[in-house]
Design a protein around this motif. Structure first.
Motif, PDB file in Angstrom:
ATOM      1  N   HIS A   1     -26.090  -0.708 -20.475  1.00 16.51           N
ATOM      2  CA  HIS A   1     -26.483   0.039 -21.673  1.00 16.51           C
ATOM      3  C   HIS A   1     -27.131   1.339 -21.240  1.00 16.51           C
ATOM      4  CE1 HIS A   1     -29.464  -3.051 -20.451  1.00 16.51           C
ATOM      5  NE2 HIS A   1     -30.273  -2.018 -20.411  1.00 16.51           N
TER       6      HIS A   1
ATOM      7  N   ASP B   1     -28.587  -3.765 -12.746  1.00 18.15           N
ATOM      8  CA  ASP B   1     -29.215  -4.407 -13.893  1.00 18.15           C
ATOM      9  C   ASP B   1     -28.189  -5.159 -14.755  1.00 18.15           C
ATOM     10  OD1 ASP B   1     -31.757  -4.499 -15.442  1.00 18.15           O
ATOM     11  OD2 ASP B   1     -30.513  -3.586 -16.998  1.00 18.15           O
TER      12      ASP B   1
ATOM     13  N   TYR C   1     -35.710   1.172 -18.437  1.00 16.53           N
ATOM     14  CA  TYR C   1     -34.415   0.477 -18.495  1.00 16.53           C
ATOM     15  C   TYR C   1     -33.571   0.985 -19.676  1.00 16.53           C
ATOM     16  CZ  TYR C   1     -35.314  -2.429 -14.518  1.00 16.53           C
ATOM     17  OH  TYR C   1     -35.518  -2.847 -13.235  1.00 16.53           O
TER      18      TYR C   1
ATOM     19  N   ASP D   1     -38.117   0.527 -22.997  1.00 17.91           N
ATOM     20  CA  ASP D   1     -38.184  -0.649 -22.124  1.00 17.91           C
ATOM     21  C   ASP D   1     -38.530  -0.180 -20.693  1.00 17.91           C
ATOM     22  OD1 ASP D   1     -37.890  -3.213 -21.065  1.00 17.91           O
ATOM     23  OD2 ASP D   1     -35.691  -3.098 -20.973  1.00 17.91           O
TER      24      ASP D   1
ATOM     25  N   ARG E   1     -44.009 -10.715 -18.942  1.00 11.69           N
ATOM     26  CA  ARG E   1     -43.606  -9.794 -17.880  1.00 11.69           C
ATOM     27  C   ARG E   1     -44.770  -8.898 -17.465  1.00 11.69           C
ATOM     28  NH1 ARG E   1     -37.826  -7.253 -19.372  1.00 11.69           N
ATOM     29  NH2 ARG E   1     -38.993  -6.031 -20.893  1.00 11.69           N
TER      30      ARG E   1
ATOM     31  N   PHE F   1     -35.230  -8.620 -27.181  1.00 12.50           N
ATOM     32  CA  PHE F   1     -36.137  -7.548 -27.668  1.00 12.50           C
ATOM     33  C   PHE F   1     -35.886  -7.146 -29.118  1.00 12.50           C
ATOM     34  CE2 PHE F   1     -35.481  -5.663 -23.111  1.00 12.50           C
ATOM     35  CZ  PHE F   1     -36.065  -6.779 -22.550  1.00 12.50           C
TER      36      PHE F   1
ATOM     37  N   ARG G   1     -29.479  -1.944  -6.995  1.00 13.34           N
ATOM     38  CA  ARG G   1     -29.717  -3.223  -7.641  1.00 13.34           C
ATOM     39  C   ARG G   1     -29.136  -3.005  -9.033  1.00 13.34           C
ATOM     40  NH1 ARG G   1     -32.441  -4.390 -12.695  1.00 13.34           N
ATOM     41  NH2 ARG G   1     -33.141  -6.547 -12.610  1.00 13.34           N
TER      42      ARG G   1
ATOM     43  N   PHE H   1     -29.809  -5.576 -25.790  1.00 12.42           N
ATOM     44  CA  PHE H   1     -31.258  -5.504 -25.562  1.00 12.42           C
ATOM     45  C   PHE H   1     -31.854  -4.768 -26.772  1.00 12.42           C
ATOM     46  CE2 PHE H   1     -29.384  -6.681 -21.631  1.00 12.42           C
ATOM     47  CZ  PHE H   1     -30.281  -7.609 -21.137  1.00 12.42           C
TER      48      PHE H   1
ATOM     49  N   GLN I   1     -31.227   0.498 -26.873  1.00 13.09           N
ATOM     50  CA  GLN I   1     -30.436   0.295 -25.652  1.00 13.09           C
ATOM     51  C   GLN I   1     -28.990  -0.094 -26.003  1.00 13.09           C
ATOM     52  OE1 GLN I   1     -33.526  -2.507 -24.219  1.00 13.09           O
ATOM     53  NE2 GLN I   1     -33.427  -1.447 -22.258  1.00 13.09           N
TER      54      GLN I   1
ATOM     55  N   GLU J   1     -28.036  -8.163 -10.669  1.00 17.22           N
ATOM     56  CA  GLU J   1     -28.854  -9.101 -11.441  1.00 17.22           C
ATOM     57  C   GLU J   1     -27.871  -9.880 -12.292  1.00 17.22           C
ATOM     58  OE1 GLU J   1     -32.522  -9.173 -14.655  1.00 17.22           O
ATOM     59  OE2 GLU J   1     -30.836  -7.817 -14.903  1.00 17.22           O
TER      60      GLU J   1
ATOM     61  N   HIS K   1     -40.432  -7.773 -11.695  1.00 16.35           N
ATOM     62  CA  HIS K   1     -41.052  -7.124 -12.853  1.00 16.35           C
ATOM     63  C   HIS K   1     -40.767  -7.858 -14.164  1.00 16.35           C
ATOM     64  CE1 HIS K   1     -36.939  -5.913 -12.713  1.00 16.35           C
ATOM     65  NE2 HIS K   1     -37.013  -5.437 -13.932  1.00 16.35           N
ATOM     66  N   ASP K   2     -39.903  -8.861 -14.144  1.00 16.31           N
ATOM     67  CA  ASP K   2     -39.575  -9.607 -15.365  1.00 16.31           C
ATOM     68  C   ASP K   2     -40.231 -10.980 -15.426  1.00 16.31           C
ATOM     69  OD1 ASP K   2     -37.890  -7.638 -16.409  1.00 16.31           O
ATOM     70  OD2 ASP K   2     -36.160  -8.403 -15.314  1.00 16.31           O
TER      71      ASP K   2
HETATM   72  C1  GLC Z   1     -33.023  -6.491 -16.788  1.00 13.98           C
HETATM   73  C2  GLC Z   1     -34.276  -5.831 -16.288  1.00 13.98           C
HETATM   74  C3  GLC Z   1     -35.299  -5.880 -17.375  1.00 13.98           C
HETATM   75  C4  GLC Z   1     -34.770  -5.109 -18.555  1.00 13.98           C
HETATM   76  C5  GLC Z   1     -33.407  -5.609 -18.983  1.00 13.98           C
HETATM   77  C6  GLC Z   1     -32.732  -4.631 -19.868  1.00 13.98           C
HETATM   78  O1  GLC Z   1     -33.184  -7.830 -17.052  1.00 13.98           O
HETATM   79  O2  GLC Z   1     -34.709  -6.436 -15.112  1.00 13.98           O
HETATM   80  O3  GLC Z   1     -36.545  -5.386 -16.979  1.00 13.98           O
HETATM   81  O4  GLC Z   1     -35.658  -5.217 -19.614  1.00 13.98           O
HETATM   82  O5  GLC Z   1     -32.550  -5.804 -17.894  1.00 13.98           O
HETATM   83  O6  GLC Z   1     -32.370  -3.490 -19.154  1.00 13.98           O
END
Ligand code: GLC
Length: 568
Positions: free
Chosen positions: A111, A208, A71, A68, A424, A151, A206, A172, A176, A262, A337-338
């Motif tokens: 994760h 996640d 991530y 990912d 994305r 995912f 930031r 995810f 992950q 986030e 980025h999302d």
């Molecule tokens: C957050 C990130 C994203 C990622 C997901 C899993 O939403 O911004 O890009 O795929 O977490 O880590």
């Protein structure tokens, strides 16, 4: 319209700063492998500084198998080989400090990667000391209660692992696995790795999907009140605030750093529980209300059929501003980025309206209360690429959702259409530095296609040379915010809430007051304010030459025009 009110400012660098987000994979390649790298960011530091921004947020740059795109971290203390080395990182940080720029890193600790040593150990045996770093469900208890996964082709967050005859949780991708915050040893590991980066001089994180870290480890059935919506359920773990408080006490409070979480699934009524400064948890977070505005209910990545309405857009921002009016602090973003590019989503990227749209949206972010976050390329008005075929996509999210549809015999054509607006990857195409074949991003074929409109003026070189470019408007607008404390801290008041064409509001602090008019319409509009009749006002900036004030309090607003007036 003028107001006299003294606000307790509680000034902080992270409230006054402007953030520039970099997706390192797509920013600048210097090694010639078609993938952006840290030396590429070093090369562009003077450019970034010239924008007037203060803080860089870097998407993950840690060692990762890239299921990912970073991530999925396999080592939290080393740099992804494709991006460079720790020496490159140190040089980048030093180069930033020299220029007075701050660095915010991505902290991905809901994760890890399944290739992280912790997970490799954890899956070896039920007695392994790392077993309890992850969530395992022994198979003898039967099939685990349903949990949903982003995912995952079957949206099943439990993956059976033969070695120990148990399932592990992954909200995810299957690569992950979710970390088990309920284990104090795991929490200490995380606090340690945070200290590692802070001790290097990093200025913040930031965080996640930080809203997902706490789980009810009994894994009960989704309670009725969630009405089938699992994201708010994930965001409501029983110990979430205990962990954030502990993290603050043990780590964050020991440094002068900023945090932005986030926070998918966090409801507006819960916002202050995260960012009220008296609670000592986080400084800011990203809510998802705007990002859901044009999406099907509960579906982060599916466009709804109806067009979104400006009145709803205004309401979201006005409501959230209200929450942070006295406590806490907001964060303002239109893309990342999302999510797709802001000018394509909230403006209009047609040739006629692109310039005004891109600059109008910049004006919006830079005149609202809350820290503004810009995503690389937003300063030059980069647009969605709208890929025609699935093979153009690189994102696991699009690829696996397509696979789900294929397996279910669903409508792939409709899905491809959806992805043109929602994917994305729209926001992950290479930075457009010039009009050359790979847009100055790389001498090699980039890992994802460059948007061809780098040859139609959407590139840095062309816009540097043009005083009226989107880029140079951005620089001017940044300076305007920075030289007017009122635009940062002043009270926000919505005007004309019912108007579907123009977003109008004032920002005021003590004796100062500014009027902001933003058209979100491709038609001309006329707006009228009785109170403005005869009030002297000076136009500070507009993205359109026309001065459209008519003396009796009426304003003629052109398509996607933005105007900032100072009222006297
Ligand atoms: C957050 C990130 C994203 C990622 C997901 C899993 O939403 O911004 O890009 O795929 O977490 O880590």
């Amino acid at each position: 319209m003028q107001k006299e009110k003294h606000l307790e400012l509680n000034r902080q660098w992270w409230k006054e700063g402007i953030v520039y987000q970099i997706y390192p994979r797509s920013f600048q390649d210097t090694s010639g492998n078609g993938i952006g790298d840290l030396r590429g960011i070093i090369k562009r530091l003077d450019y970034i500084k010239s924008l007037g921004v203060d803080i860089i947020w870097l998407n993950p740059v840690y060692e990762s198998p890239n299921d990912d795109n970073g991530y999925d971290i396999s080592d939290y203390r080393s740099i992804m080989k494709e991006f460079g080395t720790m020496a490159d990182f140190d040089e980048l940080l030093a180069g930033m400090k020299e220029r007075g720029l701050r660095l915010v890193m991505d902290l991905v600790v809901n994760h890890s990667s399944d290739e992280h040593r912790w997970f490799q150990e954890s899956r070896k045996s039920r007695a392994n000391p790392y077993r309890d770093y992850y969530h395992w469900w022994p198979a003898e208890k039967g099939i685990p209660p349903k949990r949903w996964s982003f995912f995952d082709v079957e949206s099943n967050a439990w993956k059976y692992d033969q070695q120990t005859d148990a399932y592990y949780l992954h909200c995810f991708s299957v690569k992950q696995p979710d970390l088990k915050w309920e284990n104090p040893k795991l929490r200490e590991e995380i606090y340690d790795l945070m200290r590692f980066w802070f001790d290097k001089g990093v200025d913040g994180f930031r965080m996640d999907v930080i809203s997902f870290i706490s789980k009810d480890t009994d894994f009960p059935k989704l309670p009725e009140k969630y009405n089938g919506e699992f994201i708010p359920f994930y965001a409501n773990g029983p110990k979430l605030h205990d962990y954030l408080l502990e993290m603050n006490q043990k780590v964050l409070s020991q440094y002068d750093v900023m945090t932005v979480g986030e926070a998918p699934g966090v409801h507006i009524d819960e916002a202050l529980q995260f960012v009220n400064e008296d609670r000592n948890e986080l400084n800011m977070f990203f809510h998802f209300d705007l990002m859901s505005l044009d999406r099907e209910t509960g579906e982060t990545f599916m466009m709804q059929k109806e067009l979104w309405k400006l009145t709803e857009f205004k309401k979201i921002h006005s409501d959230w501003d209200g929450v942070f009016a006295n406590k806490g602090w907001g964060s303002m973003y239109l893309n990342n980025h999302d999510f797709p590019r802001s000018v394509s989503r909230w403006g209009n990227d047609s040739k006629t309206h692109w310039y005004n749209s891109a600059t109008m949206l910049q004006t919006f972010l830079l005149t609202m209360r809350g820290t503004p976050y810009f995503y690389y390329g937003e300063e030059i008005g980069m647009t969605n690429i709208k890929f025609e075929t699935l093979s153009d996509y690189r994102d696991i999210n699009t690829i696996n959702r397509a696979e789900t549809i294929r397996q279910q015999g669903g409508d792939l054509e409709a899905f491809i259409e959806n992805e043109k607006d929602a994917s994305r990857d729209n926001a992950r195409t290479p930075m457009q530095w010039d009009s050359s074949e790979n847009a100055g991003f790389s001498v090699e074929n980039p890992w994802i296609s460059v948007n061809g409109n780098c040859r139609e003026g959407i590139n840095v070189a062309a816009q540097e040379a043009d005083t009226h470019s989107v880029l140079n408007y951005f620089r001017k607008m940044v300076q305007l915010r920075k030289s007017h404390l009122t635009l940062i801290y002043g009270e926000y008041q919505l005007l004309l809430p019912e108007n579907e064409q123009v977003y109008a509001y004032t920002r005021s602090l003590e004796k100062e007051c500014y009027l902001i008019l933003l058209s979100f319409s491709e038609d001309r509009a006329t707006v009228h304010f009785d109170e403005m009749s005869g009030t002297p006002a000076k136009l500070l900036i507009s993205n359109d030459d026309a001065n459209t004030r008519v003396d009796n309090g009426t304003f003629e607003v052109r398509p996607y025009q933005a105007m900032v007036y100072k009222l006297f």
